[in-house]
Every structure is written in C-alpha cells, then in structure tokens.
Design a protein around this motif. Structure first.
Motif, PDB file in Angstrom:
ATOM      1  N   PHE A   1       0.843  -1.199   0.000  1.00 37.90           N
ATOM      2  CA  PHE A   1       0.000   0.000   0.000  1.00 37.90           C
ATOM      3  C   PHE A   1       0.875   1.244   0.000  1.00 37.90           C
ATOM      4  N   LEU A   2       0.692   2.074  -1.041  1.00 39.78           N
ATOM      5  CA  LEU A   2       1.566   3.236  -1.268  1.00 39.78           C
ATOM      6  C   LEU A   2       0.740   4.505  -1.417  1.00 39.78           C
ATOM      7  N   GLN A   3       1.426   5.644  -1.462  1.00 43.10           N
ATOM      8  CA  GLN A   3       0.762   6.914  -1.708  1.00 43.10           C
ATOM      9  C   GLN A   3       0.383   7.024  -3.185  1.00 43.10           C
ATOM     10  N   GLY A   4      -0.593   7.907  -3.478  1.00 37.79           N
ATOM     11  CA  GLY A   4      -0.948   8.174  -4.866  1.00 37.79           C
ATOM     12  C   GLY A   4      -1.680   7.016  -5.528  1.00 37.79           C
ATOM     13  N   GLU A   5      -1.742   7.089  -6.850  1.00 38.22           N
ATOM     14  CA  GLU A   5      -2.427   6.058  -7.616  1.00 38.22           C
ATOM     15  C   GLU A   5      -1.544   4.818  -7.747  1.00 38.22           C
ATOM     16  N   GLY A   6      -2.198   3.656  -7.692  1.00 37.51           N
ATOM     17  CA  GLY A   6      -1.460   2.408  -7.873  1.00 37.51           C
ATOM     18  C   GLY A   6      -0.962   1.840  -6.555  1.00 37.51           C
ATOM     19  N   THR A   7      -0.853   0.531  -6.518  1.00 36.71           N
ATOM     20  CA  THR A   7      -0.361  -0.188  -5.338  1.00 36.71           C
ATOM     21  C   THR A   7       0.976  -0.850  -5.643  1.00 36.71           C
ATOM     22  N   GLY A   8       1.561  -1.433  -4.610  1.00 32.46           N
ATOM     23  CA  GLY A   8       2.800  -2.177  -4.813  1.00 32.46           C
ATOM     24  C   GLY A   8       2.599  -3.350  -5.756  1.00 32.46           C
ATOM     25  N   ILE A   9       1.386  -3.913  -5.768  1.00 27.32           N
ATOM     26  CA  ILE A   9       1.110  -5.034  -6.690  1.00 27.32           C
ATOM     27  C   ILE A   9       1.130  -4.546  -8.129  1.00 27.32           C
ATOM     28  N   ASP A  10       0.598  -3.345  -8.360  1.00 26.90           N
ATOM     29  CA  ASP A  10       0.677  -2.763  -9.720  1.00 26.90           C
ATOM     30  C   ASP A  10       2.138  -2.574 -10.127  1.00 26.90           C
ATOM     31  N   LEU A  11       2.950  -2.100  -9.181  1.00 26.15           N
ATOM     32  CA  LEU A  11       4.375  -1.937  -9.465  1.00 26.15           C
ATOM     33  C   LEU A  11       5.031  -3.297  -9.683  1.00 26.15           C
ATOM     34  N   GLY A  12       4.619  -4.299  -8.893  1.00 24.93           N
ATOM     35  CA  GLY A  12       5.174  -5.637  -9.049  1.00 24.93           C
ATOM     36  C   GLY A  12       4.963  -6.196 -10.449  1.00 24.93           C
ATOM     37  N   LYS A  13       3.783  -5.941 -11.014  1.00 26.00           N
ATOM     38  CA  LYS A  13       3.503  -6.418 -12.385  1.00 26.00           C
ATOM     39  C   LYS A  13       4.488  -5.796 -13.370  1.00 26.00           C
ATOM     40  N   ILE A  14       4.751  -4.497 -13.184  1.00 26.24           N
ATOM     41  CA  ILE A  14       5.686  -3.809 -14.087  1.00 26.24           C
ATOM     42  C   ILE A  14       7.105  -4.341 -13.899  1.00 26.24           C
ATOM     43  N   LEU A  15       7.506  -4.555 -12.638  1.00 26.43           N
ATOM     44  CA  LEU A  15       8.847  -5.068 -12.359  1.00 26.43           C
ATOM     45  C   LEU A  15       9.028  -6.461 -12.958  1.00 26.43           C
ATOM     46  N   HIS A  16       7.980  -7.275 -12.867  1.00 24.66           N
ATOM     47  CA  HIS A  16       8.051  -8.622 -13.448  1.00 24.66           C
ATOM     48  C   HIS A  16       8.232  -8.540 -14.967  1.00 24.66           C
ATOM     49  N   GLU A  17       7.501  -7.638 -15.612  1.00 31.30           N
ATOM     50  CA  GLU A  17       7.640  -7.454 -17.064  1.00 31.30           C
ATOM     51  C   GLU A  17       9.031  -6.954 -17.435  1.00 31.30           C
ATOM     52  N   LYS A  18       9.625  -6.152 -16.547  1.00 29.17           N
ATOM     53  CA  LYS A  18      10.962  -5.628 -16.799  1.00 29.17           C
ATOM     54  C   LYS A  18      12.059  -6.623 -16.405  1.00 29.17           C
TER      55      LYS A  18
END
Length: 462
Positions: free
Chosen positions: A56-73
C-alpha cells in the motif's frame, strides 16, 4: 561491489530504518520512493538491482501494480507488507516476487532475504547462447553430504540445486509437498550442508503431539509446574541449541502456541513452563503438506508466522511427477533391503512396468514399503511379479493373490477406512472417527495422510 537497492515504502520511519540496515551492510541505495510513479522514475534514472516494495503506497497504484511492471521488466523485487487477505496474497504472488518480508524488520532477516532473492533471480535467468535460444543450466555435481538423495529428473534436480544454495545460509526454510515425498530427508540434507552440521538435528512431528503436551515438548517445563511434572524437562528447542530443529507438519500447530513460536523466531529465546526466558541459537526448518496460505486466509495460521517461515520455500515434487526417478529409487531400496540376500535381486521388465504404471499416492514412502515387502517375499534372483497392496492400487492395475495375508500397515489402513465410512468420514467431534478409535484428532489426521487414505479413491473402488 554490492547490488543497488530501491526502497518503495510510504512510511517514513520504516523506510529510513530499512535504509540504515542496507547502508550499514554495505549496500548502495536509491532515492526512497513513496508511490508507483516516483518508483518508476527512480528505476529509470538510478537503475537498481533489486526493489523492496510495500503493497500500500501513496498516490495512484499499489505495490502489486508496481510488481507487475517489475516482473515485465525482469527485475528482482520483494514485497514488504504482511496482509492476510487471500485475494491480496494471490494477486501479490501472481506477480512472481522473490519473497515477502514482514514488519517490523530485523537486520539479519532483511539481509538474508536479500541474499536469497538475488540468488533466485540470478539462477532463474536463462543462459543465452550465440543463436539467442534459451538454455537451462546443467545441474552441478552433488556434494558428498547429498549422496543419499536419489534422482536425476529435472524437477528433482531443481530441488537439489535449492538445497545446495540454502544449506550454508542460516535462514529458515519451509519445505512443502505431499506426505511421503521425503521432506525430513531434505531437511537433514540442508542441516548437513550448514555450519551447524556437527550440532544436533532434532525432529519434531507437530501432528502427533497431544495438544496438552505440545508446549512442554517444545519449550520444556520445570519440576512441579503442573500435575505429573515430577522432574524438570528439557524441551526440543533447547535440545537443538546450536543446531537445527525440524518441525514437521507445522500446519498442525495450535493458534495459541503460534504466538510463542513467533517469539522464538523473533527474539531467539524460549520460556519453559514455570521457568524463566532463556536465549537459544537454533536454525528452524519446517514442513507441511497443508496449504498454509489457505490456513492464513481461514484464520487458522498467523500471517506474521507464515512470512517468518516462508523466507525460502521449497516444494518437493510428488513421485508421479518425477517418474523417471522410480527405477533409480527402486534399485536403491532393493540394495538397502537385500543385505542378507546373495545375489541381490533385480527387477524384471514386467515388474518395472508395474512400478511405472502406478501413481504412488503415498510417494517415496509407499515405494520403499512396497520394495521392502516384495524383497521379503522373493526367494529368487529376479523379482518378476511385483505386488502392490490391493487397497492402494490404481483402478488400472489388476489385483493378484487375493488370499495372501495382509501386513499390519494394511490392516491398520483398512480398519481406519472402515471406521471413517461408518461415521460418514467425520473425523473429530462426538461420534467422529477419533472418538471411536480413542486417539487424538491430530494423530488420526497424521495416520490418514501417512497411510495415503483418500475418500475419493475409496469411493471409486466401492
């Protein structure tokens, strides 16, 4: 030079604490990010090697949303949040992180998790040849401490590589898999590869301990603490001091004891019944055939304890998923149980085909028992007719020699099935199988698993 780490955490104190732990250990750190947008900007600018992500983070998006991007990268990352909601857990796991860390953080736990995550990331990257086609790394030679582990199938080789990696790292390991897959042997092998190998290796089966004695068994008690405590008792954790303790069937641990157990992991101290707290130094290995995430979601297993145990999870394959290892295992067990037979019997082609055709619901333990029984029944140099107990046979295999005497294990299994069927498969409570058999519910559940009793198989055969 140590890897560069990015911390994505919206709580200032926790982020600062993590940053201090990392810099003190020699890691370089990026600018701390408190939102997905800032994290992506820092990644682009500072190019970290691994990311620690709060859910759970500030602003739009969660750590899980970031995790999806990190996995793609194809970037390594570890989650920081401890949330017991099953949907959140499933969503987080689907992003393929290299671990979860529970708050509050201990420096040692953080550094071990980083070592594990970086190792897993490096060893899950396919090697690319000149033609850009992916290749798997060939398995490296086994150290002598693992010579008792039999198998060469791809799935088992993955397990061996994990054992070699985690053995020398002084961290907890959670060994998952069906009953009979060899979890205790894997745990012992991890102990043999550790710096604790000359210290005790203590095994505790949580599923067979009476509920009213578990605390005394694990932590010990002082003389006179309760009725029947005629002498001081040293608990299993204290017996393992300096070495390794292996807790099998940890999913059976009662909730009220999980709190004390968590304290052992966090504070490295035990409190015997009627005694004072004392420091201990043990490495914990645990095993279960339960879905602990399901247990967490149902409120039967503490989320913080789950994450403490789950630093390095290992899943052992069922024997039906590594069938190419069956002839190797059968040969090992034939030699093991043929010490007094000259010459050592061999399996005929027909017997080998019988082994390969069976699904082995009891896994390696069932295969070992089958080989041992057939060795006793064989007088010649070749095992031609291999007999598998009819109560365990797949429906595709014909039964033979129906008039033979049953073993004690088969009789026990048939008796338990009969009682279960008589009470409509009710195990606990009034009128349940445990009451009828006059045994502890945990003990009965343990026997059901170890004997490979499955309701659907019995129903299909009836």
């Amino acid at each position: 030079m140590k890897p560069k780490i990015l911390i994505v955490e919206d709580q200032f104190i926790e982020a600062k604490s993590l940053n201090v732990i990392l810099t003190n250990a020699g890691y370089s750190t990026c600018t701390i990010a408190r939102s997905v947008a800032v994290a992506l900007s820092v990644i682009e600018r500072e190019k970290p090697d691994l990311v620690l992500v709060d859910i759970f983070l500030q602003g739009e998006g969660t750590g899980i949303d970031l995790g999806k991007i990190l996995h793609e990268k194809n970037m390594a990352f570890v989650y920081l949040s401890a949330n017991s909601n099953r949907q959140i857990l499933d969503a987080a796991k689907s992003t393929k992180p290299y671990g979860f860390m529970v708050k509050p953080f201990r420096a040692k736990d953080v550094l071990i998790m980083l070592d594990v995550a970086l190792y897993l990331h490096q060893n899950r990257q396919p090697a690319i040849d000149a033609g850009s086609s992916a290749k798997k790394k060939p398995p490296t030679a086994l150290p002598p401490e693992l010579s008792q582990l039999i198998g060469s199938s791809p799935k088992f080789n993955e397990v061996l590589e994990q054992v070699k990696m985690v053995g020398p790292i002084d961290t907890s390991v959670l060994i998952l898999g069906e009953s009979g897959t060899g979890k205790e042997m894997i745990a012992h092998s991890i102990h043999k590869l550790s710096a604790r190998r000359f210290k005790p290796f203590v095994v505790v089966n949580c599923g067979t301990l009476p509920a009213n004695l578990i605390e005394s068994e694990l932590f010990g008690h002082e003389k006179g603490t309760f009725t029947g405590a005629l002498a001081k008792r040293i608990g299993k954790f204290e017996l393992a001091d300096g070495g390794t303790i292996f807790l099998d069937e940890i999913g059976e641990l009662p909730l009220e004891l999980q709190v004390k157990f968590l304290r052992v992991l966090q504070e490295r101290e035990i409190e015997p019944l009627g005694g004072k707290p004392r420091k201990i130094n043990v490495r914990l290995l645990a095993a279960t055939n339960k879905d602990l995430e399901e247990e967490v979601a149902a409120g039967r297993f503490r989320i913080d304890l789950y994450y403490r145990l789950n630093v390095f999870p290992m899943r052992l394959p069922a024997l039906r998923d590594r069938k190419s290892d069956i002839p190797l295992l059968a040969d090992f067990f034939i030699k093991k149980y043929s010490e007094e037979k000259k010459p050592v019997p061999t399996l005929s082609r027909k017997a080998t085909e019988t082994l390969m055709a069976y699904d082995w619901p009891g896994n390696i333990r069932e295969l070992e028992n089958t080989i041992q029984r057939n060795i006793v029944m064989t007088s010649g140099a070749v095992i031609d007719q291999l007999e598998i107990p009819t109560s365990r046979l797949s429906i595709t295999l014909p039964s033979t020699d129906k008039d033979r005497f049953k073993t004690m294990i088969e009789n026990e299994r048939d008796h338990i099935i009969s009682v279960l069927e008589s009470c409509n498969w009710k195990i606990s409570g009034k009128g349940g199988a445990a009451e009828i058999l006059d045994i502890n519910v945990n003990t009965l559940n343990s026997r059901i698993r170890k004997l490979g009793i499955q309701k659907e198989i019995i129903a299909r055969k009836s």
